[in-house]
Motif scaffolding. Structure first.
Motif, PDB file in Angstrom:
ATOM      1  N   TYR A  27       0.848  -1.191   0.000  1.00 33.29           N
ATOM      2  CA  TYR A  27       0.000   0.000   0.000  1.00 33.29           C
ATOM      3  C   TYR A  27       0.883   1.240   0.000  1.00 33.29           C
ATOM      4  O   TYR A  27       1.824   1.347   0.783  1.00 33.29           O
ATOM      5  CB  TYR A  27      -0.896   0.007   1.244  1.00 33.29           C
ATOM      6  CG  TYR A  27      -1.852   1.184   1.328  1.00 33.29           C
ATOM      7  CD1 TYR A  27      -3.110   1.125   0.739  1.00 33.29           C
ATOM      8  CD2 TYR A  27      -1.505   2.348   2.028  1.00 33.29           C
ATOM      9  CE1 TYR A  27      -4.005   2.193   0.837  1.00 33.29           C
ATOM     10  CE2 TYR A  27      -2.385   3.414   2.122  1.00 33.29           C
ATOM     11  CZ  TYR A  27      -3.632   3.335   1.525  1.00 33.29           C
ATOM     12  OH  TYR A  27      -4.509   4.393   1.618  1.00 33.29           O
ATOM     13  N   CYS A  29       0.673   5.431   0.266  1.00 30.10           N
ATOM     14  CA  CYS A  29      -0.132   6.619   0.555  1.00 30.10           C
ATOM     15  C   CYS A  29       0.008   7.600  -0.602  1.00 30.10           C
ATOM     16  O   CYS A  29       1.074   8.203  -0.796  1.00 30.10           O
ATOM     17  CB  CYS A  29       0.328   7.279   1.856  1.00 30.10           C
ATOM     18  SG  CYS A  29      -0.338   6.511   3.330  1.00 30.10           S
ATOM     19  N   ASN A  67      -3.986   5.085  -2.777  1.00 29.45           N
ATOM     20  CA  ASN A  67      -5.217   5.837  -2.541  1.00 29.45           C
ATOM     21  C   ASN A  67      -5.163   7.236  -3.141  1.00 29.45           C
ATOM     22  O   ASN A  67      -4.108   7.772  -3.473  1.00 29.45           O
ATOM     23  CB  ASN A  67      -5.478   5.960  -1.035  1.00 29.45           C
ATOM     24  CG  ASN A  67      -4.586   6.999  -0.384  1.00 29.45           C
ATOM     25  OD1 ASN A  67      -3.367   6.927  -0.478  1.00 29.45           O
ATOM     26  ND2 ASN A  67      -5.193   7.972   0.276  1.00 29.45           N
ATOM     27  N   CYS A 222      -6.779   5.957   5.384  1.00 25.80           N
ATOM     28  CA  CYS A 222      -5.820   4.940   4.954  1.00 25.80           C
ATOM     29  C   CYS A 222      -5.978   3.656   5.760  1.00 25.80           C
ATOM     30  O   CYS A 222      -5.869   2.553   5.201  1.00 25.80           O
ATOM     31  CB  CYS A 222      -4.392   5.474   5.070  1.00 25.80           C
ATOM     32  SG  CYS A 222      -3.976   6.692   3.791  1.00 25.80           S
ATOM     33  N   HIS A 237       4.055  -1.089   3.666  1.00 24.86           N
ATOM     34  CA  HIS A 237       3.343   0.192   3.681  1.00 24.86           C
ATOM     35  C   HIS A 237       4.383   1.250   3.319  1.00 24.86           C
ATOM     36  O   HIS A 237       5.383   1.412   4.008  1.00 24.86           O
ATOM     37  CB  HIS A 237       2.760   0.468   5.063  1.00 24.86           C
ATOM     38  CG  HIS A 237       1.712   1.540   5.067  1.00 24.86           C
ATOM     39  ND1 HIS A 237       1.923   2.791   4.525  1.00 24.86           N
ATOM     40  CD2 HIS A 237       0.423   1.554   5.536  1.00 24.86           C
ATOM     41  CE1 HIS A 237       0.835   3.524   4.675  1.00 24.86           C
ATOM     42  NE2 HIS A 237      -0.100   2.798   5.284  1.00 24.86           N
ATOM     43  N   GLU A 251      -1.968   6.013  11.725  1.00 29.34           N
ATOM     44  CA  GLU A 251      -2.529   4.821  11.086  1.00 29.34           C
ATOM     45  C   GLU A 251      -2.296   3.577  11.941  1.00 29.34           C
ATOM     46  O   GLU A 251      -3.202   2.745  12.125  1.00 29.34           O
ATOM     47  CB  GLU A 251      -1.881   4.599   9.716  1.00 29.34           C
ATOM     48  CG  GLU A 251      -2.470   5.403   8.584  1.00 29.34           C
ATOM     49  CD  GLU A 251      -1.926   4.919   7.250  1.00 29.34           C
ATOM     50  OE1 GLU A 251      -2.209   3.767   6.880  1.00 29.34           O
ATOM     51  OE2 GLU A 251      -1.186   5.687   6.598  1.00 29.34           O
TER      52      GLU A 251
END
Length: 516
Positions: A27, A29, A67, A222, A237, A251
Motif C-alpha cells: 500500500y 499513501c 489511494n 488509509c 506500507h 494509522e
C-alpha cells in the motif's frame, strides 16, 4: 541472495518475509488531489513503481494499492475559489495525475480507492475504536484518544512526554502547536488527540453517521482502505518520509488498536526532494510540477534516471546540473538499449529476437545460471554478462540499491556501444553475435525492471534523405573518381554525403557507411 529492506519501524535492515509465501500486499499513501503533481510526487511514484516491478521480476505476485485523498481542506478551498465543487476539483486532478504518471512510465496500481468511496469502511472502523475505548465523540466530532494506545510513537521514535503541548523546543523537527481558543482544541480531552470524524460545516460536503453529519479525518481513511482492500496485516506500507509522523504513526494507532495485529510488516519511506538545496515550496518560487518539467523538453526517462541515481531513503537535490547529468546518462543508456534495433539485422539476429527483446525470467533470483533470465538451461553466458546480471540483483537486494543496479546497466550499455563502433568501422565485432544478443536482451530486460525503456519508433529518427540504394550509388561514383585520381570529385561526394548525415569509412576491405 536474500532481499533485505530497511524497516522504518525497527530502524534496521531485515530479510524480506511476506505474510503469505510468494505474495506481496503493498500500500502506498497517494496524493491529495487539489493541484498538479510536483517533483516530490514524481520521486515517490517512481521509487515505489520500481520496487513493485522488482518484486514482480523476482517472482512475487504483488497486489499494489494506492489511494487518492479526495476530501480535504485544500480541495474545499480550491473549489471555493474556483466556484466549483469538491468532486469536480478532485476529478480534474485525478485525471491530471494519470496523465503525468503515464508520461513518466508509471504502471497503474491494481486499485485506487478514494476516501469518499470508503465512507462505510471508515465509519465501521471508528465505531470499533469507540467500542474499544480508543475513540470518543465530542459535539459531532470523534477523536482518537492517543494516550490509550501504549505503543504510540513506535514508528517515529517520538514520545508524548517529549512533545509537551505548546513547548518552545521542537522534538525531532516537530513542535506541537496549539491554540487554546480553537474550538477543536476545547473539544479534545488531550491536546495530542486527533480527529477521526469532523462535524459538518455550512457549505461543506457531509455524510450521515451515528455522530451526526460530517466527513472523515485524514488519518482514518488509509487505515480503512488498507483493511478493506488488503486485510488486517500487509507486507509493505510505503510513503514519503514526511508521512512518518503523524500520519503513519496515527494509522498504526488506529488499525492496531482494533485488530491487535501489526498493520504492516515493513514500513518503507522515500526521502524528500530539495531544489537547489532548499525545501521545495510555492512561497520560495521553486515549486515545479511534473508537467512543467516535461513540457520544457526534459525526457521522462531522464527524470527516472535522476530519481534512481540516489539512494531512495536519502534527500535528493534537484538542480539544473543534476538533470543535465541525468539527461547525458540517459543518452548513453539509450544508445545501448537501441543497439539491437540498429545492428541486429547486420549481426544476423532473427526478427523475433529484435522485436521481442524482453526476456521472461522464471521468477528466481540470479544464481549464476542462464535459465534465470529465461534462456534454455544449456545456454552459456559470458563472464561479463554473468557478473553484470548477478551484480544488478545483488544491488537491488540490498534495500533496493538503485544506484548500484544502474552501475551494472551502464557497464553493459557501454560495452554494446563499443561493439557498435567496432562494427561500424571494421565491419565485424569482437564478441560473437549470439553473445551480443544475450547482452542486449539482458540490458533491455534489466533496464525495464527500473522502468527505463527506449522505443525505437520514437528514439530512432526516420531519415527523409537519401535511400540506401542512392547512398551506394554515390559511393560507387566516389570510388570511380578515386580510381581516376579525381580526388576533388571524390572529396566533393564525401562532403555531400556528410552533409546528408552519412559518414564514410574507408578500409582495405572497401568503403562502409552509417547514418549519423
Amino acid at each position: 541472495m536474500t532481499l533485505t529492506l530497511y524497516n522504518t519501524l525497527t530502524r534496521r535492515q531485515e530479510p524480506f518475509e511476506t505474510v503469505e509465501a510468494g505474495k506481496v500486499k503493498m500500500y502506498y499513501c497517494g496524493v491529495t488531489v487539489y493541484d498538479y503533481c510536483h517533483l516530490g510526487h514524481a520521486r515517490a511514484c517512481i521509487v515505489w513503481d520500481v520496487v513493485r516491478r522488482y518484486l514482480q521480476f523476482i517472482g512475487y505476485e504483488v497486489r499494489y494499492i494506492q489511494n487518492f485523498t479526495d476530501i480535504d481542506d485544500k480541495i474545499l478551498n480550491r473549489a471555493c475559489v474556483e466556484h466549483s465543487s469538491m468532486e469536480a476539483v478532485a476529478d480534474r486532478f485525478i485525471k491530471a495525475y494519470f496523465e503525468d504518471m503515464a508520461r513518466l512510465g508509471i504502471k497503474e496500481a491494481d486499485e485506487y480507492p478514494r476516501a469518499t468511496h470508503t465512507i462505510n469502511g471508515i465509519q465501521r472502523l471508528i465505531h470499533e475504536l469507540e467500542n474499544k475505548g480508543f475513540a470518543y465523540p465530542a459535539e459531532g466530532d470523534v477523536y482518537y484518544a492517543v494516550r490509550h494506545f501504549a505503543e504510540y510513537g513506535k514508528l517515529s521514535g517520538r514520545k508524548l512526554e517529549d512533545m509537551q503541548a505548546g513547548a518552545s523546543d521542537a522534538y525531532g523537527g516537530l513542535r506541537l502547536r496549539v491554540n487554546v481558543e480553537d474550538p477543536e482544541y476545547q473539544k479534545k480531552k488531550d491536546p495530542f488527540d486527533f480527529a477521526l470524524w469532523k462535524a459538518a460545516k455550512p457549505g461543506e460536503p457531509a455524510w450521515e453517521s451515528p455522530w451526526g453529519a460530517g466527513r472523515p479525518g485524514w488519518h482514518i481513511e488509509c487505515s480503512a482502505m488498507v483493511r478493506d482492500r488488503l486485510g488486517d496485516t500487509i507486507d509493505i506500507h510505503a510513503g514519503g518520509a514526511d508521512l512518518i509522523f503523524p500520519h503513519h504513526e496515527n494509522e498504526i494507532a488506529q488499525s492496531e488498536a482494533v485488530t491487535g495485529k501489526p498493520l504492516a510488516r515493513y514500513w518503507l519511506h522515500n526521502g524528500m526532494v530539495k531544489v537547489d538545496g532548499e525545501k521545495m515550496s510555492k512561497s520560495l518560487g521553486n515549486f515545479t510540477t511534473i508537467r512543467e518539467l516535461l513540457d520544457r523538453g526534459v525526457d521522462p526517462m531522464a527524470v527516472r534516471l535522476f530519481v534512481l541515481t540516489a539512494q531512495y531513503r536519502t534527500p535528493i537535490d534537484f538542480t539544473d546540473e543534476a538533470i543535465a547529468a541525468a539527461t547525458n546518462g540517459w543518452h548513453t543508456l539509450k544508445e545501448g538499449l537501441l543497439f539491437g534495433y540498429k545492428y541486429g539485422k547486420e549481426l544476423g539476429w532473427s526478427l523475433d529476437a529484435v522485436s521481442n527483446p524482453v526476456l521472461r525470467p522464471n521468477g528466481q533470483l540470479f544464481k549464476g545460471h542462464a535459465e534465470q533470465l529465461g534462456w534454455p538451461s544449456d545456454t552459456k553466458m559470458n563472464s561479463n554478462l554473468h557478473t553484470s546480471a548477478e551484480g544488478f540483483c545483488e544491488a537491488l537486494n540490498k534495500d533496493f540499491n538503485f544506484p548500484g543496479g544502474l552501475a551494472w546497466l551502464f557497464f553493459v550499455a557501454k560495452d554494446l556501444i563499443g561493439e557498435g563502433n567496432i562494427l561500424i568501422h571494421e565491419g565485424k565485432t569482437k564478441q560473437p553475435a549470439d553473445e551480443l544478443l544475450q547482452e542486449w536482451q539482458t540490458l533491455v530486460t534489466l533496464a525495464g525492471v527500473l522502468g527505463l525503456e527506449a522505443n525505437p519508433e520514437v528514439e530512432t529518427p526516420v531519415n527523409d534523405g537519401l535511400s540506401d540504394a542512392e547512398i551506394e550509388v554515390r559511393i560507387q561514383q566516389r570510388q570511380e573518381a578515386r580510381i581516376a585520381k579525381n580526388f576533388a570529385e571524390s572529396d566533393r561526394i564525401r562532403d555531400e554525403l556528410q552533409a546528408e548525415g552519412i559518414t564514410l569509412i574507408d578500409s582495405r576491405d572497401g568503403t562502409r557507411w552509417h547514418r549519423n
